[in-house]
Design an enzyme around this catalytic site. Structure first.
Site, PDB file in Angstrom:
ATOM      1  N   GLU A 100      37.561  52.743  38.244  1.00 40.60           N
ATOM      2  CA  GLU A 100      36.649  53.093  37.150  1.00 40.60           C
ATOM      3  C   GLU A 100      35.413  52.196  37.163  1.00 40.60           C
ATOM      4  O   GLU A 100      34.277  52.650  37.001  1.00 40.60           O
ATOM      5  CB  GLU A 100      37.340  52.939  35.782  1.00 40.60           C
ATOM      6  CG  GLU A 100      38.611  53.753  35.605  1.00 40.60           C
ATOM      7  CD  GLU A 100      39.867  52.996  36.004  1.00 40.60           C
ATOM      8  OE1 GLU A 100      39.879  52.376  37.089  1.00 40.60           O
ATOM      9  OE2 GLU A 100      40.856  53.032  35.252  1.00 40.60           O
ATOM     10  N   CYS A 129      38.791  47.702  32.476  1.00 39.42           N
ATOM     11  CA  CYS A 129      37.970  48.915  32.615  1.00 39.42           C
ATOM     12  C   CYS A 129      37.599  49.470  31.240  1.00 39.42           C
ATOM     13  O   CYS A 129      36.481  49.962  31.044  1.00 39.42           O
ATOM     14  CB  CYS A 129      38.701  49.960  33.444  1.00 39.42           C
ATOM     15  SG  CYS A 129      38.813  49.494  35.185  1.00 39.42           S
ATOM     16  N   CYS A 152      42.868  50.303  32.797  1.00 43.54           N
ATOM     17  CA  CYS A 152      43.333  48.973  32.404  1.00 43.54           C
ATOM     18  C   CYS A 152      42.398  48.394  31.333  1.00 43.54           C
ATOM     19  O   CYS A 152      41.318  48.933  31.063  1.00 43.54           O
ATOM     20  CB  CYS A 152      43.408  48.050  33.616  1.00 43.54           C
ATOM     21  SG  CYS A 152      41.804  47.425  34.157  1.00 43.54           S
ATOM     22  N   CYS A 169      38.715  47.771  40.189  1.00 40.35           N
ATOM     23  CA  CYS A 169      39.357  49.052  39.870  1.00 40.35           C
ATOM     24  C   CYS A 169      38.398  50.214  40.157  1.00 40.35           C
ATOM     25  O   CYS A 169      37.173  50.047  40.177  1.00 40.35           O
ATOM     26  CB  CYS A 169      39.717  49.104  38.390  1.00 40.35           C
ATOM     27  SG  CYS A 169      41.003  47.964  37.889  1.00 40.35           S
ATOM     28  N   GLU A 228      40.601  46.497  47.163  1.00 39.18           N
ATOM     29  CA  GLU A 228      41.343  45.231  47.060  1.00 39.18           C
ATOM     30  C   GLU A 228      40.775  44.186  48.020  1.00 39.18           C
ATOM     31  O   GLU A 228      39.979  44.497  48.904  1.00 39.18           O
ATOM     32  CB  GLU A 228      42.830  45.518  47.296  1.00 39.18           C
ATOM     33  CG  GLU A 228      43.338  46.477  46.222  1.00 39.18           C
ATOM     34  CD  GLU A 228      44.829  46.723  46.223  1.00 39.18           C
ATOM     35  OE1 GLU A 228      45.498  46.404  47.227  1.00 39.18           O
ATOM     36  OE2 GLU A 228      45.322  47.238  45.186  1.00 39.18           O
ATOM     37  N   ASN A 241      39.716  52.125  43.955  1.00 37.55           N
ATOM     38  CA  ASN A 241      40.010  50.699  43.861  1.00 37.55           C
ATOM     39  C   ASN A 241      39.843  50.046  45.229  1.00 37.55           C
ATOM     40  O   ASN A 241      40.175  50.625  46.264  1.00 37.55           O
ATOM     41  CB  ASN A 241      41.380  50.414  43.242  1.00 37.55           C
ATOM     42  CG  ASN A 241      42.523  51.215  43.809  1.00 37.55           C
ATOM     43  OD1 ASN A 241      42.334  52.283  44.390  1.00 37.55           O
ATOM     44  ND2 ASN A 241      43.731  50.711  43.628  1.00 37.55           N
TER      45      ASN A 241
HETATM   46  N1  THU Z   1      43.695  49.807  39.203  1.00 36.47           N
HETATM   47  C1  THU Z   1      42.638  50.673  39.020  1.00 36.47           C
HETATM   48  O1  THU Z   1      41.937  51.004  39.988  1.00 36.47           O
HETATM   49  N2  THU Z   1      42.354  51.126  37.757  1.00 36.47           N
HETATM   50  C2  THU Z   1      43.090  50.809  36.652  1.00 36.47           C
HETATM   51  O2  THU Z   1      42.685  51.127  35.537  1.00 36.47           O
HETATM   52  C3  THU Z   1      44.372  50.113  36.823  1.00 36.47           C
HETATM   53  C4  THU Z   1      44.514  49.343  38.097  1.00 36.47           C
HETATM   54  C5  THU Z   1      43.988  49.311  40.568  1.00 36.47           C
HETATM   55  C6  THU Z   1      43.647  47.844  40.770  1.00 36.47           C
HETATM   56  C7  THU Z   1      44.568  47.469  41.907  1.00 36.47           C
HETATM   57  O3  THU Z   1      43.952  47.815  43.128  1.00 36.47           O
HETATM   58  C8  THU Z   1      45.777  48.352  41.717  1.00 36.47           C
HETATM   59  O4  THU Z   1      45.358  49.443  40.863  1.00 36.47           O
HETATM   60  C9  THU Z   1      46.948  47.647  41.044  1.00 36.47           C
HETATM   61  O5  THU Z   1      46.552  47.036  39.871  1.00 36.47           O
END
Ligand code: THU
Length: 268
Positions: free
Chosen positions: A190, A224, A221, A188, A179, A177
């Protein structure tokens, strides 16, 4: 180092990458190229979703690949196959390893290079895959995923997520991930890996391994799941359960009856 004529070769490469874009809805391909300090470069293409706002823009796709490959700090130039939009300039401006500045309508460069109008000589694309042994079982896939956590860029959440996509030819593509101060531009793990598979025009996706460092119940999520349903509908997912045995699922189990936007394609 080379003088500005190198820009024309970068532009040509960016144009040639547009064929890798996945744009069934707009029919308007875009590609990005990130030139690194040592001359290697990272591609990024636009990857559209039937749910339009989930589309991966080319620049974001390229930059998040650079993070997953641990090369974000080395980006010397951002090149687009068309002029930057204002929000794309803002995106580059807010990245942590700059400062970068606009050099031409389609090129931003690290300010260190702007002063003497030079850039590294472009060489080859940076390889996204690692030469390691085949993934024999879910545990060995997840062991490898856990080595990726430190690549996550998570100043907002402190919640590292790592993904590893295995293609049908055995290549494996990392994703973490990434940010951004504007949370709408956070990607994210994935989708980071999914975007990289397209940027490098790799083979079909066979399996995805996923681990959340601080959550033994981690699961993709909704956004994704949507992209997985569109881009890797036949794939298998292995989710880390920390001290328990990993959980296996399929994309179709994660998002039954998913929106594929077929009616949107009729116009093209
Ligand atoms: N996140 C992911 O990388 N994958 C997911 O399926 C759920 C959320 C990350 C996004 C963000 O950087 C952090 O987790 C909080 O949401």
């Amino acid at each position: 180092m080379t003088h500005s004529p190198a820009f024309s070769s970068l532009r040509q490469t960016a144009q040639s990458l547009t064929t890798r874009a996945h744009v069934p809805f707009s029919g308007t391909p875009t590609a990005a190229l990130l030139l690194l300090d040592n001359g290697e470069w990272i591609p990024g293409v636009r990857v559209e979703s039937a749910s339009y706002s989930l589309t991966l823009p080319a620049l974001l796709n390229a930059f998040t690949t650079a993070v997953a490959l641990e090369r974000a700090v080395d980006v010397a130039a951002f090149v687009l196959s068309r002029p930057f939009r204002r929000e794309e300039g803002l995106y580059v401006e807010e990245l942590p390893h700059g400062p970068y500045e606009a050099w031409a309508e389609d090129i931003w460069i690290k300010s260190d290079y702007a002063a003497d109008e030079t850039l590294p000589v472009p060489t080859d694309a940076l390889a996204p895959t690692r030469e390691t042994d085949a993934i024999l079982d879910a545990e060995s896939g997840l062991d490898e995923v856990r080595t990726l956590f430190e690549r996550a860029y998570v100043p907002s959440s402190h919640f590292p997520v790592a993904a590893l996509i295995e293609t049908t030819d055995g290549s494996r593509i990392p994703g973490v991930n990434v940010e951004h101060p504007d949370w709408g531009r956070i990607l994210c793990a994935e989708r980071n890996a999914l975007g990289t598979v397209h940027s490098y025009a790799l083979n079909d996706i066979r399996r995805l391994f996923l681990s959340c460092k601080h959550d033994a119940d981690g699961t993709p999520c909704g956004a994704c799941r949507q992209l997985l349903a569109e881009l890797a509908p036949e794939s298998i997912l292995w989710m880390d359960r920390h001290d328990d045995a990993p959980a296996q699922t399929t994309v179709s189990d994660l998002l039954p009856g998913s929106f594929r936007g077929r009616a949107l394609l009729d116009d093209h």
